[in-house]
Design a protein around this motif. Structure first.
Motif, short mmCIF file in Angstrom:
data_model
loop_
_atom_site.label_atom_id
_atom_site.label_comp_id
_atom_site.label_asym_id
_atom_site.label_seq_id
_atom_site.Cartn_x
_atom_site.Cartn_y
_atom_site.Cartn_z
N SER A 33 33.92 -32.21 0.26
CA SER A 33 35.17 -32.64 -0.38
C SER A 33 35.07 -32.84 -1.88
O SER A 33 35.92 -33.50 -2.47
CB SER A 33 35.67 -33.91 0.31
N LYS A 34 34.04 -32.27 -2.50
CA LYS A 34 33.96 -32.39 -3.97
C LYS A 34 35.21 -31.79 -4.60
O LYS A 34 35.67 -30.74 -4.14
CB LYS A 34 32.70 -31.71 -4.51
N THR A 35 35.74 -32.46 -5.60
CA THR A 35 36.97 -32.12 -6.33
C THR A 35 38.25 -32.24 -5.47
O THR A 35 39.35 -32.06 -5.99
CB THR A 35 36.97 -30.69 -6.95
N VAL A 160 19.20 -26.79 3.45
CA VAL A 160 18.94 -25.68 2.53
C VAL A 160 20.20 -25.02 2.05
O VAL A 160 21.25 -25.08 2.67
CB VAL A 160 18.10 -24.53 3.16
N MET A 161 20.04 -24.36 0.93
CA MET A 161 21.11 -23.60 0.29
C MET A 161 20.44 -22.32 -0.24
O MET A 161 19.84 -22.34 -1.31
CB MET A 161 21.61 -24.47 -0.86
N PRO A 162 20.52 -21.23 0.50
CA PRO A 162 19.87 -19.99 0.05
C PRO A 162 20.55 -19.45 -1.21
O PRO A 162 21.65 -19.88 -1.54
CB PRO A 162 20.07 -19.03 1.21
N VAL A 218 26.92 -27.44 9.49
CA VAL A 218 27.34 -26.52 8.44
C VAL A 218 28.17 -27.31 7.42
O VAL A 218 28.82 -28.29 7.77
CB VAL A 218 28.13 -25.32 9.01
N ARG A 219 28.09 -26.90 6.17
CA ARG A 219 28.76 -27.62 5.09
C ARG A 219 29.84 -26.73 4.49
O ARG A 219 29.56 -25.83 3.73
CB ARG A 219 27.74 -28.01 4.01
N VAL A 220 31.08 -27.02 4.85
CA VAL A 220 32.16 -26.12 4.48
C VAL A 220 33.16 -26.81 3.55
O VAL A 220 33.69 -27.87 3.89
CB VAL A 220 32.87 -25.61 5.76
N SER A 227 40.36 -23.12 -2.59
CA SER A 227 39.39 -23.00 -3.68
C SER A 227 39.48 -24.17 -4.64
O SER A 227 40.53 -24.76 -4.83
CB SER A 227 39.53 -21.68 -4.42
N ARG A 228 38.33 -24.49 -5.20
CA ARG A 228 38.26 -25.60 -6.14
C ARG A 228 38.78 -25.15 -7.49
O ARG A 228 38.79 -23.97 -7.79
CB ARG A 228 36.80 -26.05 -6.27
N PRO A 229 39.22 -26.13 -8.32
CA PRO A 229 39.73 -25.78 -9.65
C PRO A 229 38.69 -24.98 -10.43
O PRO A 229 37.49 -25.21 -10.28
CB PRO A 229 39.97 -27.13 -10.32
N PRO A 233 31.84 -26.70 -10.46
CA PRO A 233 30.62 -26.01 -10.02
C PRO A 233 30.61 -25.80 -8.51
O PRO A 233 31.09 -26.63 -7.76
CB PRO A 233 29.51 -26.96 -10.45
N THR A 234 30.10 -24.66 -8.11
CA THR A 234 29.99 -24.35 -6.69
C THR A 234 28.78 -25.04 -6.11
O THR A 234 28.74 -25.42 -4.96
CB THR A 234 29.76 -22.83 -6.47
N ILE A 235 27.77 -25.13 -6.92
CA ILE A 235 26.51 -25.67 -6.44
C ILE A 235 26.27 -27.01 -7.12
O ILE A 235 26.83 -27.28 -8.17
CB ILE A 235 25.34 -24.72 -6.76
N SER A 236 25.44 -27.80 -6.51
CA SER A 236 25.19 -29.13 -7.06
C SER A 236 24.10 -29.10 -8.10
O SER A 236 23.00 -28.62 -7.84
CB SER A 236 24.77 -30.03 -5.92
N TYR A 237 24.40 -29.61 -9.25
CA TYR A 237 23.41 -29.76 -10.29
C TYR A 237 23.44 -31.19 -10.79
O TYR A 237 24.38 -31.91 -10.52
CB TYR A 237 23.68 -28.78 -11.44
C1 LIG Z 1 29.92 -27.04 -2.69
C2 LIG Z 1 28.85 -27.12 -1.68
C3 LIG Z 1 29.06 -26.68 -0.37
C4 LIG Z 1 30.35 -26.02 0.10
O1 LIG Z 1 30.53 -24.78 -0.48
P1 LIG Z 1 31.81 -23.89 -0.07
O2 LIG Z 1 31.43 -22.54 -0.53
O3 LIG Z 1 32.97 -24.47 -0.80
O4 LIG Z 1 31.97 -24.01 1.38
C5 LIG Z 1 28.02 -26.87 0.54
N1 LIG Z 1 26.86 -27.42 0.19
C6 LIG Z 1 26.62 -27.84 -1.06
C7 LIG Z 1 25.31 -28.46 -1.38
C8 LIG Z 1 27.60 -27.69 -2.04
O5 LIG Z 1 27.33 -28.09 -3.28
#
Ligand SMILES: *Cc1c(COP(=O)(O)O)cnc(C)c1O
Length: 239
Positions: A33-35, A160-162, A218-220, A227-229, A233-237
């Motif tokens: 639920s980020k953003t 994990v996040m490939p 699963v993390r959806v 889609s996010r604004p 960021p798509t990934i966590s930094y």
């Molecule tokens: C944003 C994010 C997700 C979800 O990504 P979506 O492509 O929006 O499903 C899952 N895991 C992590 C760690 C993320 O940062």
């Protein structure tokens, strides 16, 4: 819209589980639920979704109190710095991004102060990407041993996040590799429940492949909330 999307995702999850001979009940959905505004999160909660993931401590700290008493379980899925561990330990039910002993120790210290049990996952950098957090696969065992020895944090499993690739099949070898590593580590009794280690993997575009390869969570995000604004960021930094 959220109701329909949620139903569609759950349906896809169940079918992916069945394809691989697994019980759909073994697999849970973490709504990222980020953003996403609290009103939308509340809507998802009203549809029966109760696991949510947030990446940024600042954002989580404003949203989580607004949704108190909703029986929501909040997971931290963003990179954590030790100086933010105290706040994270207070806010979250589960931290999925432990990737070094120092952060585990900081979380352990603070959970003891506030008298809380904080289950965690160890994040593995399966693609060995320089810019991504996570312990390298060959160092996971050593880290798990150290966390066991030096803290009381229950380690439920791995996250994990490939490397990102729009083609979900590109994630499959990584998912397979981490599932194998999870089994190996469970055989060595390194998790809290070695019969059922948690394996958190799979995003909007590849969660079905992740389930076929053994994901238990699963993390959806975007597939559920849209889609996010732009610029988010798509990934966590690190914050
Ligand atoms: C944003 C994010 C997700 C979800 O990504 P979506 O492509 O929006 O499903 C899952 N895991 C992590 C760690 C993320 O940062």
């Amino acid at each position: 819209m959220i109701r329909e999307q949620l139903a569609r995702i759950q349906d896809n999850m169940a079918r992916a589980a069945q394809r691989s001979g697994r019980d759909p009940k073994e697999i849970s959905l973490l709504a990222v639920s980020k953003t996403v505004p609290v009103e939308e999160i509340a809507k998802a909660r009203d549809c029966g979704q109760f696991l949510f993931g947030e990446n940024y401590l600042q954002e989580a700290a404003t949203k989580i109190p607004l949704l108190a008493n909703n029986n929501i379980q909040w997971h931290c899925i963003g990179h954590l710095q030790s100086n933010k561990a105290a706040r994270a330990a207070e806010l979250f039910a589960v931290v999925q991004t432990v990737d070094r002993l120092k952060i585990a120790q900081a979380l352990d210290r603070h959970t003891k102060i506030i008298g809380k049990t904080l289950p965690v996952l160890v994040q593995v950098n399966i693609g060995r990407e320089k810019q991504k957090s996570g312990v390298l696969p060959e160092q996971a065992k050593k880290l798990l041993r150290e966390i066991r020895k030096q803290t009381d944090l229950p380690v439920l499993g791995l996250m994990v996040m490939p490397p990102y690739d729009p083609n979900p099949e590109a994630s499959r070898p990584y998912f397979r590799e981490i599932a194998e590593l999870t089994r190996l580590l469970a055989d060595q009794q390194l998790f809290e429940n070695n019969e059922r280690p948690v394996l958190s993997m799979g995003l909007s575009h590849d969660y079905e492949v992740a389930i076929e390869e053994g994901a238990t969570m699963v993390r959806v995000g975007t597939a559920l909330f849209g889609s996010r604004p732009a610029g988010a960021p798509t990934i966590s930094y690190p914050e």
